[in-house]
Design a protein around this motif. Structure first.
Motif, PDB file in Angstrom:
ATOM      1  N   UNK A  50      -3.518  -3.702  -0.641  1.00 37.81           N
ATOM      2  CA  UNK A  50      -2.624  -4.773  -0.212  1.00 37.81           C
ATOM      3  C   UNK A  50      -3.219  -5.375   1.061  1.00 37.81           C
ATOM      4  N   UNK A  51      -3.945  -6.470   0.914  1.00 38.25           N
ATOM      5  CA  UNK A  51      -4.661  -7.061   2.038  1.00 38.25           C
ATOM      6  C   UNK A  51      -3.696  -7.563   3.107  1.00 38.25           C
ATOM      7  N   UNK A  52      -2.551  -8.081   2.699  1.00 38.30           N
ATOM      8  CA  UNK A  52      -1.578  -8.591   3.666  1.00 38.30           C
ATOM      9  C   UNK A  52      -1.087  -7.466   4.574  1.00 38.30           C
ATOM     10  N   UNK A  53      -0.768  -6.322   3.981  1.00 32.45           N
ATOM     11  CA  UNK A  53      -0.284  -5.195   4.776  1.00 32.45           C
ATOM     12  C   UNK A  53      -1.389  -4.637   5.670  1.00 32.45           C
ATOM     13  N   UNK A  54      -2.607  -4.563   5.128  1.00 34.35           N
ATOM     14  CA  UNK A  54      -3.733  -4.070   5.924  1.00 34.35           C
ATOM     15  C   UNK A  54      -3.984  -5.001   7.106  1.00 34.35           C
ATOM     16  N   UNK A  55      -3.940  -6.309   6.865  1.00 33.00           N
ATOM     17  CA  UNK A  55      -4.161  -7.282   7.934  1.00 33.00           C
ATOM     18  C   UNK A  55      -3.081  -7.174   9.004  1.00 33.00           C
ATOM     19  N   UNK A  56      -1.873  -6.887   8.588  1.00 34.42           N
ATOM     20  CA  UNK A  56      -0.782  -6.716   9.545  1.00 34.42           C
ATOM     21  C   UNK A  56      -1.075  -5.562  10.492  1.00 34.42           C
ATOM     22  N   UNK A  57      -1.602  -4.487   9.943  1.00 33.57           N
ATOM     23  CA  UNK A  57      -1.942  -3.345  10.785  1.00 33.57           C
ATOM     24  C   UNK A  57      -3.072  -3.657  11.744  1.00 33.57           C
ATOM     25  N   UNK A  58      -4.000  -4.535  11.326  1.00 35.17           N
ATOM     26  CA  UNK A  58      -5.135  -4.898  12.170  1.00 35.17           C
ATOM     27  C   UNK A  58      -4.808  -6.046  13.113  1.00 35.17           C
ATOM     28  N   UNK A  59      -3.637  -6.631  12.925  1.00 34.73           N
ATOM     29  CA  UNK A  59      -3.200  -7.774  13.736  1.00 34.73           C
ATOM     30  C   UNK A  59      -4.181  -8.933  13.611  1.00 34.73           C
ATOM     31  N   UNK A  60      -4.563  -9.228  12.362  1.00 36.77           N
ATOM     32  CA  UNK A  60      -5.452 -10.352  12.081  1.00 36.77           C
ATOM     33  C   UNK A  60      -4.870 -11.136  10.917  1.00 36.77           C
ATOM     34  N   UNK A  61      -5.389 -12.320  10.687  1.00 40.31           N
ATOM     35  CA  UNK A  61      -4.974 -13.097   9.533  1.00 40.31           C
ATOM     36  C   UNK A  61      -5.598 -12.512   8.270  1.00 40.31           C
ATOM     37  N   UNK A  62      -4.834 -12.534   7.203  1.00 43.12           N
ATOM     38  CA  UNK A  62      -5.299 -11.934   5.950  1.00 43.12           C
ATOM     39  C   UNK A  62      -6.582 -12.592   5.449  1.00 43.12           C
ATOM     40  N   UNK A  63      -6.791 -13.860   5.800  1.00 40.85           N
ATOM     41  CA  UNK A  63      -7.981 -14.565   5.299  1.00 40.85           C
ATOM     42  C   UNK A  63      -9.275 -14.038   5.919  1.00 40.85           C
ATOM     43  N   UNK A  64      -9.164 -13.287   7.027  1.00 38.27           N
ATOM     44  CA  UNK A  64     -10.381 -12.721   7.628  1.00 38.27           C
ATOM     45  C   UNK A  64     -10.835 -11.469   6.901  1.00 38.27           C
ATOM     46  N   UNK A  65     -10.028 -10.992   5.947  1.00 38.16           N
ATOM     47  CA  UNK A  65     -10.390  -9.815   5.158  1.00 38.16           C
ATOM     48  C   UNK A  65     -10.733 -10.280   3.750  1.00 38.16           C
ATOM     49  N   UNK A  66     -11.945 -10.032   3.313  1.00 36.56           N
ATOM     50  CA  UNK A  66     -12.380 -10.453   1.988  1.00 36.56           C
ATOM     51  C   UNK A  66     -12.265  -9.278   1.026  1.00 36.56           C
ATOM     52  N   UNK A  67     -11.439  -9.455  -0.002  1.00 36.33           N
ATOM     53  CA  UNK A  67     -11.259  -8.424  -1.017  1.00 36.33           C
ATOM     54  C   UNK A  67     -12.207  -8.689  -2.182  1.00 36.33           C
ATOM     55  N   UNK A 112      -1.057   4.193   1.088  1.00 33.52           N
ATOM     56  CA  UNK A 112      -2.133   4.468   2.047  1.00 33.52           C
ATOM     57  C   UNK A 112      -2.580   3.251   2.843  1.00 33.52           C
ATOM     58  N   UNK A 113      -1.893   2.099   2.725  1.00 33.99           N
ATOM     59  CA  UNK A 113      -2.331   0.905   3.451  1.00 33.99           C
ATOM     60  C   UNK A 113      -2.317   1.102   4.969  1.00 33.99           C
ATOM     61  N   UNK A 114      -1.298   1.748   5.550  1.00 35.12           N
ATOM     62  CA  UNK A 114      -1.349   1.982   7.006  1.00 35.12           C
ATOM     63  C   UNK A 114      -2.563   2.817   7.413  1.00 35.12           C
ATOM     64  N   UNK A 115      -2.891   3.832   6.604  1.00 34.05           N
ATOM     65  CA  UNK A 115      -4.063   4.641   6.918  1.00 34.05           C
ATOM     66  C   UNK A 115      -5.339   3.818   6.805  1.00 34.05           C
ATOM     67  N   UNK A 116      -5.436   2.996   5.782  1.00 29.17           N
ATOM     68  CA  UNK A 116      -6.623   2.171   5.623  1.00 29.17           C
ATOM     69  C   UNK A 116      -6.763   1.212   6.802  1.00 29.17           C
ATOM     70  N   UNK A 117      -5.644   0.661   7.264  1.00 27.97           N
ATOM     71  CA  UNK A 117      -5.680  -0.188   8.459  1.00 27.97           C
ATOM     72  C   UNK A 117      -6.206   0.589   9.653  1.00 27.97           C
ATOM     73  N   UNK A 141      -2.042   2.890  16.680  1.00 25.20           N
ATOM     74  CA  UNK A 141      -1.428   1.565  16.808  1.00 25.20           C
ATOM     75  C   UNK A 141      -1.496   0.797  15.493  1.00 25.20           C
ATOM     76  N   UNK A 142      -2.665   0.798  14.836  1.00 23.41           N
ATOM     77  CA  UNK A 142      -2.817   0.078  13.569  1.00 23.41           C
ATOM     78  C   UNK A 142      -1.948   0.687  12.478  1.00 23.41           C
ATOM     79  N   UNK A 143      -1.849   2.002  12.464  1.00 19.03           N
ATOM     80  CA  UNK A 143      -1.038   2.698  11.462  1.00 19.03           C
ATOM     81  C   UNK A 143       0.427   2.286  11.594  1.00 19.03           C
ATOM     82  N   UNK A 144       0.930   2.257  12.805  1.00 14.99           N
ATOM     83  CA  UNK A 144       2.338   1.879  13.010  1.00 14.99           C
ATOM     84  C   UNK A 144       2.566   0.403  12.719  1.00 14.99           C
ATOM     85  N   UNK A 145       1.593  -0.434  13.117  1.00 17.52           N
ATOM     86  CA  UNK A 145       1.752  -1.877  12.921  1.00 17.52           C
ATOM     87  C   UNK A 145       1.767  -2.262  11.450  1.00 17.52           C
TER      88      UNK A 145
END
Length: 703
Positions: free
Chosen positions: A17-34, A100-105, A387-391
């Motif tokens: 889930x790129x949107x959830x992963x990006x949320x944890x990284x505090x970046x825009x989802x478009x900066x993550x290429x799936x 596992x998205x928070x962990x991946x973040x 921090x990323x895991x919680x975010x």
């Protein structure tokens, strides 16, 4: 500089889930290429990313070599090195991969951090001088093969037929000592056989002359067969290689490399030094060792893993040994005790150090510090992951799984693959468990674990995978017991610090399932991890104590077990004469005197429980109190003992304590020099005592 993150679902075997992963990284989802097949059909995406100026975080470690090669073929050099991170075996391939998205973040956030500061290096120089030790036939067989490429010597520990050509030196005897490292080995052996192979010309005269047949083409005398005819001595008189009455048996020699073919290795430490190989009698292992030896000619470097601060070392004072934890735990014999003028320090040979970090883990004061990487950098990784895991919206707190970058990492990756291919039998790494690789599992200890709990992790697990030396296993086990006594004593649930021991993926699957998802112990702390061990420990304790359900009070401290680096001192005031020997012995300035009054004070926060004060005290008036007091008490300067000063009966100047003078009078009044009226001299300062001896001499004063 911006970051570009490339992730791959690996042929859609991972739900991402790129949107959830990006949320944890505090970046825009478009900066993550799936991607679905980044290393194959979609390699163009990676090539395109290499053309820009962005830092690249690539969530794939299996094809690291391919991506490095592709990046190296580009005309434009990369602005920054590519950061690789494994999200597949560690999270995407598991029974609860969807959670596992928070962990991946967290893993991506950790990988995006700048590299740690470089550390100093240690150099080796090897000219390829190889000594082969072992049974003659096997040792000389390898010597023949290697002598064309290396400068070879053989030390035969049992007889073997000597080659006709003297292409390499051959010695005989039994090893007395072997020390050193790559490029600087020194061996001492005992030459007990009457025939000295260094002098022997292998002419065969002694073989022909011996009536008992006690000499063969190994040119060593079988002393059980020898009847002392000494015909061999006569036949060798011109050469002089045979001597039955030799008194000097010890020989020494220096070598760059050692191939030990003995049935049992000469060096028995768990981690032998660089350049020493002991494959025993296994032909395959011998071949592997020889292959490595062939590549160990030239100049080499390795990191200097440690830093040592002699000023706060609690090893020794006044000729007494206090803490020797680092000396005891080192499995490479790299650390030695050194005493000069009564002060004890330790000496570390960086060439022998293999970077386990256990010395820093068990050091109570922080005098020995691990630098590969530093604690502050590891702490930064922990904080960023938390921090990323919680975010990313995690519903439970994460658990931190510390493992080695070698066997531990292999077990985790193998477990992930099993969870992907044998879903009915294996669940893999749980979604709340974040693996964190270390150079060695023994390189972190109680202060790092407690600080991780304080920063929002619910559990810290240390994985021992069977590759660790017994000394390290015990050290980590003891550290876990100490950490648990602190957390459980403060009212936190059990198993917040756990030790996992698994040497297979099947065993790891069973053990890792014990890491149950739960809430954090407390709100995340804000303090930073310090390279100063005691600072990190104190900050973690203060935070955990502030949120504990069981409060440590002024009257009820938390009692800890023997060996704790935290605690106080008890003083028997009736026995203590305030001689202040303990103050001079304390390396941490925990014990202090008062220049203006006979007073012994103490700052408990500084005490590392080394016991030097206890050993130094001439009255045996001190004892250790392993415990945890309140933060306020630990910071305060507390008076342990005090008394009124004793004033000189002549000039009135204070020069000691009443108890000390009374004790001195009691012990010395029977001495001829201080008997009778002269006893009063004991109540005088040193200056007045001399004046009194001049003005009122006694018979004992006259020489």
């Amino acid at each position: 500089m911006t970051k570009k993150t490339l992730v791959c679902s690996c042929n859609q075997t991972m739900p991402l889930d790129i949107v959830q992963i990006a949320k944890g990284l505090d970046v825009e989802a478009k900066t993550i290429r799936l991607n679905n097949a980044l290393c194959r059909q979609e390699i163009g995406t990676f090539i395109e990313a290499c053309q820009g100026s962005d830092e690249i975080v690539l969530a794939c470690t299996q094809e690291k070599r391919l991506f490095d090669e592709v990046a190296g073929e580009q005309e434009k050099a990369l602005v920054a090195p590519i950061k690789f991170v494994n999200i597949r075996e560690t999270g995407g391939w598991s029974a609860d991969a969807k959670q596992a998205m928070p962990k991946i973040s967290a893993l991506l956030a950790k990988a995006a951090l700048p590299d740690p500061d470089p550390v100093n290096t240690v150099s080796y120089q090897s000219g390829g001088r190889l000594l082969i030790i072992g049974p003659g036939d096997v040792a000389m067989d390898w010597a023949k093969r290697l002598s064309k490429d290396l400068s070879v010597g053989v030390l035969c520990t049992s007889s073997g037929v000597l080659p006709e050509a003297r292409d390499f030196p051959v010695y005989s005897g039994q090893v007395k000592s072997l020390k050193g490292y790559l490029g600087a080995f020194n061996i001492e052996w005992l030459q007990k056989n009457p025939i000295d192979l260094e002098l022997c010309t292998r002419c065969g005269a002694c073989v022909d002359a011996c009536p008992e047949g006690a000499i063969d083409l190994s040119y060593q005398i079988d002393l059980e067969k020898c009847k002392s005819h000494r015909s061999c001595v006569k036949s060798c008189s011109a050469i002089g290689a045979i001597n039955f009455s030799r008194t000097e048996e010890s020989r020494t020699e220096g070598w760059d490399l050692i191939l030990d073919l003995s049935k049992e290795p000469i060096l028995k430490m768990s981690q032998p030094p660089q350049g020493y190989f002991a494959p025993k009698s296994d032909p395959l292992e011998q071949a592997v060792a020889v292959t490595k030896i062939m590549g160990m000619v030239g100049e080499f470097e390795k990191p200097k893993f440690f830093a040592y601060n002699e000023k706060i070392c609690a090893h020794g004072r006044n000729g007494q040994v206090g803490c020797s934890a680092c000396v005891d735990v080192c499995s490479t014999a790299a650390i030695d005790s050194v005493f000069r003028d009564g002060k004890g320090t330790v000496s570390v040979n960086p060439n022998l150090c293999m970077g386990c970090g256990a010395c820093a883990t068990v050091c109570p004061s922080g005098a020995m510090r691990y630098n590969y990487p530093s604690v502050s950098y590891l702490g930064q990784q922990v904080r960023v992951m938390g921090k990323a895991y919680r975010a990313a919206g995690a519903k439970v707190a994460p658990s931190l799984l510390l493992h080695s970058d070698t066997k531990g990492q292999e077990l985790i990756q193998e477990l992930g693959r099993l969870a992907s291919t044998q879903k009915a039998k294996f669940k893999g790494v749980p979604a709340h468990v974040i693996p964190m690789g270390l150079h060695h599992s023994a390189s972190t200890g109680v202060e790092f674990w407690l600080a991780s709990l304080a920063h929002g992790f619910s559990q810290v697990a240390v994985l021992l995978s069977g590759e660790e030396a017994p000394e390290y296993q015990k050290a980590i086990s003891d550290q876990v017991k100490l950490a648990c006594s602190l957390t459980e004593g403060l009212g936190y649930a059990k198993d917040r610090i756990v030790l996992l021991q698994a040497d297979s993926s099947v065993a790891l699957e069973k053990d890792i399932s014990s890491l149950v998802a739960t809430d954090a112990l407390c709100p995340p702390a804000t303090f930073g991890f310090s390279n100063e061990k005691r600072e990190t420990l104190e900050a973690a304790l203060e935070h955990l104590m502030a949120h504990a359900s069981k409060k440590v009070t002024d009257t009820e401290p938390l009692i800890l077990g023997a060996g704790s680096p935290i605690g106080g001192i008890a003083v028997n005031q009736d026995a203590c004469t305030l001689c202040m020997s303990c103050v001079g012995a304390c390396p941490e300035s925990a014990l202090r005197d008062n220049e203006e009054a006979p007073q012994l004070s103490f700052i408990e926060r500084n005490c590392v429980q080394c016991g030097l004060c206890v050993k130094t005290c001439p009255e045996s008036a001190l004892s250790l109190l392993p415990r945890l007091q309140t933060t306020e008490i630990r910071k305060k300067t507390i008076v342990l003992n005090e008394t009124k000063p004793f004033h000189c009966i002549s000039c009135g100047k204070p020069f000691g304590t009443l108890k000390m003078v009374e004790l001195m009078v009691g012990k010395l009044s029977l001495h001829a020099a201080f008997s009778g009226a002269a006893t009063e001299r004991l109540k005088m300062c040193s200056d007045c005592r001399v004046v009194d001896m001049i003005n009122k001499p006694t018979d004992d004063d006259v020489v």
